[in-house]
Design a protein around this motif. Structure first.
Motif, PDB file in Angstrom:
ATOM      1  N   SER A  42       0.916  -0.934   0.342  1.00 38.89           N
ATOM      2  CA  SER A  42      -0.041   0.296   0.260  1.00 38.89           C
ATOM      3  C   SER A  42       0.366   1.080  -0.042  1.00 38.89           C
ATOM      4  N   ASP A  43       2.014   1.543   0.782  1.00 32.62           N
ATOM      5  CA  ASP A  43       2.846   2.479   0.708  1.00 32.62           C
ATOM      6  C   ASP A  43       3.217   2.824  -0.862  1.00 32.62           C
ATOM      7  N   MET A  46      -0.023   3.769  -2.764  1.00 31.98           N
ATOM      8  CA  MET A  46       0.064   5.759  -2.438  1.00 31.98           C
ATOM      9  C   MET A  46       0.757   6.279  -3.651  1.00 31.98           C
ATOM     10  N   TYR A  51      -4.646   4.240  -6.614  1.00 35.58           N
ATOM     11  CA  TYR A  51      -5.660   3.872  -5.283  1.00 35.58           C
ATOM     12  C   TYR A  51      -6.147   5.281  -5.942  1.00 35.58           C
ATOM     13  N   VAL A  68      -4.945  12.140  -2.534  1.00 32.92           N
ATOM     14  CA  VAL A  68      -3.542  11.988  -1.236  1.00 32.92           C
ATOM     15  C   VAL A  68      -2.905  13.144  -1.212  1.00 32.92           C
ATOM     16  N   ARG A  72       3.338  13.898   1.765  1.00 33.42           N
ATOM     17  CA  ARG A  72       2.664  12.958   2.454  1.00 33.42           C
ATOM     18  C   ARG A  72       3.676  11.388   3.488  1.00 33.42           C
ATOM     19  N   PRO A  74       5.002   8.169   4.511  1.00 31.97           N
ATOM     20  CA  PRO A  74       4.071   6.821   4.328  1.00 31.97           C
ATOM     21  C   PRO A  74       4.658   6.023   5.468  1.00 31.97           C
ATOM     22  N   SER A 119      -1.569   6.846   4.184  1.00 32.02           N
ATOM     23  CA  SER A 119      -1.908   7.339   3.148  1.00 32.02           C
ATOM     24  C   SER A 119      -3.170   8.964   3.834  1.00 32.02           C
ATOM     25  N   GLU A 120      -3.685   9.092   4.650  1.00 32.64           N
ATOM     26  CA  GLU A 120      -5.118   9.676   5.067  1.00 32.64           C
ATOM     27  C   GLU A 120      -4.214  10.907   6.052  1.00 32.64           C
TER      28      GLU A 120
END
Length: 347
Positions: A42-43, A46, A51, A68, A72, A74, A119-120
């Motif tokens: 997922s890192d 993103m 996604y 995103v 950010r 991660p 992510s968020e």
């Protein structure tokens, strides 16, 4: 503090080492000094925009199907030590060694909205991270790097197996068995739920390691007779498939399932769009299950998982570690084949 940030959608050049302020805890939050942070697919998804991006948010499904906010930090597999607390947090939290449940959720318009650290929210590719105190739990092992192999991958596996409703004595096919989720699928299905596991891999050099994790048999997807190989070692069809690969093994997975078998997917690392002949689905009475953790209901599963780890029923699958500032090399290595288990960053 030192942190690795994603500056936008793209390649490894979008990862930068930066100096940023140490986060300040809000009410109900704590500041954790990060001792280890595992890398997840997922890192990379993103960073690469898998996604959804601010240009094409509907291209692929993801956590929120939205872009995103950059930059950010991660990282979601986080373990460390609580160094500061916000208002309404008891002083007994200070200096606790913890592992983070990596999701937050709240109900909006009658549906649970799940968000994800890294992510968020800024995550664990940093020396410090802030997170709600109620989502921090005692570290299950003494070693930080080994404990950092569990949060996302092992929880995904535990939740996936629960949703598949595995029963002791059943035969289960596990695809992508050398990966983070796949290797936990092997050992949790075998050692906790008591099933017979057939592990599917590319390189049979990892066979001994997978047998140690609990697999009864190991087969290679490179075999020209893969379906026959599976049916042979299963002594017939299989009861369930735990899949993370997606399209390349989808048809074979459905073909080897018994009547009323279950297929559970939690990823499509080799192809997320697959063709389905509906006759296979209804004539064999198959059940197709989609699975991902994060809902508040999975916090209890996370606690059950941590107990199983503490009891020695689930072991860490650590491939190697990298220093935090070598995150580019670590993510590059993560995508290589031939390893088994997790890659972990050490600040």
């Amino acid at each position: 503090m030192k942190a690795v940030r994603v500056t936008g959608y793209g390649g490894l050049d979008k990862l930068e080492v930066a100096k940023v302020p140490i986060p300040v805890p809000k009410t109900g939050e704590v500041v954790i000094k990060v001792h280890a942070c595992g890398i997840n697919k997922s890192d990379i998804n993103m960073r690469e925009g898998a996604y959804g991006t601010d240009i094409d948010k509907e291209q692929l499904a993801g956590w929120r199907r939205e872009g995103v906010t950059f930059p950010r930090i991660p990282g979601s597999d986080i373990v460390g030590e609580i160094m500061d607390i916000g208002a309404d947090v008891g002083k007994d939290y200070l200096n606790q060694k913890v592992i983070l449940f990596p999701f937050q959720s709240q109900f909006k318009n009658g549906e649970e909205d799940i968000t994800y650290i890294g992510s968020e929210y800024d995550g664990g590719y940093a020396e410090y991270v802030v997170w709600p105190a109620e989502l921090c739990f005692p570290i299950p092992l003494k070693e930080y790097a080994e404990s950092a192999t569990f949060p996302v991958s092992a929880l995904t596996s535990w939740h996936k197996i629960n949703r598949t409703n595995l029963k002791e004595g059943e035969t289960v096919l596990v695809t992508g068995a050398t990966g983070g989720v796949g290797s936990f699928n092997v050992q949790i299905a075998a050692k906790v739920f008591g099933t017979k596991v057939i592990a599917v891999v590319g390189d049979l050099n990892q066979k001994d390691r997978l047998l140690h994790l609990g697999a009864s048999n190991v087969v290679s997807y490179r075999s020209e007779t893969l379906m026959e190989d599976i049916l042979d070692v299963a002594n017939g069809s299989v009861d369930a498939v735990l899949d993370v690969v997606g399209e390349p093994l989808f048809a074979t997975s459905l073909a080897v399932l018994r009547r009323e078998g279950r297929f559970n997917t939690s990823g499509g690392i080799a192809g997320s769009v697959a063709e389905l002949d509906l006759r296979t689905l209804y004539l064999k009475y198959l059940t197709l299950i989609g699975s991902t953790p994060g809902a508040k209901s999975t916090i209890k599963e996370f606690q059950d998982l941590l107990q199983a780890i503490s009891d020695g029923k689930v072991e860490p699958t650590l491939d190697c570690t990298f220093p935090l500032e070598e995150a580019k090399a670590a993510q590059s290595y993560f995508k290589e084949s031939g390893k088994i288990g997790k890659v972990v960053l050490i600040p």
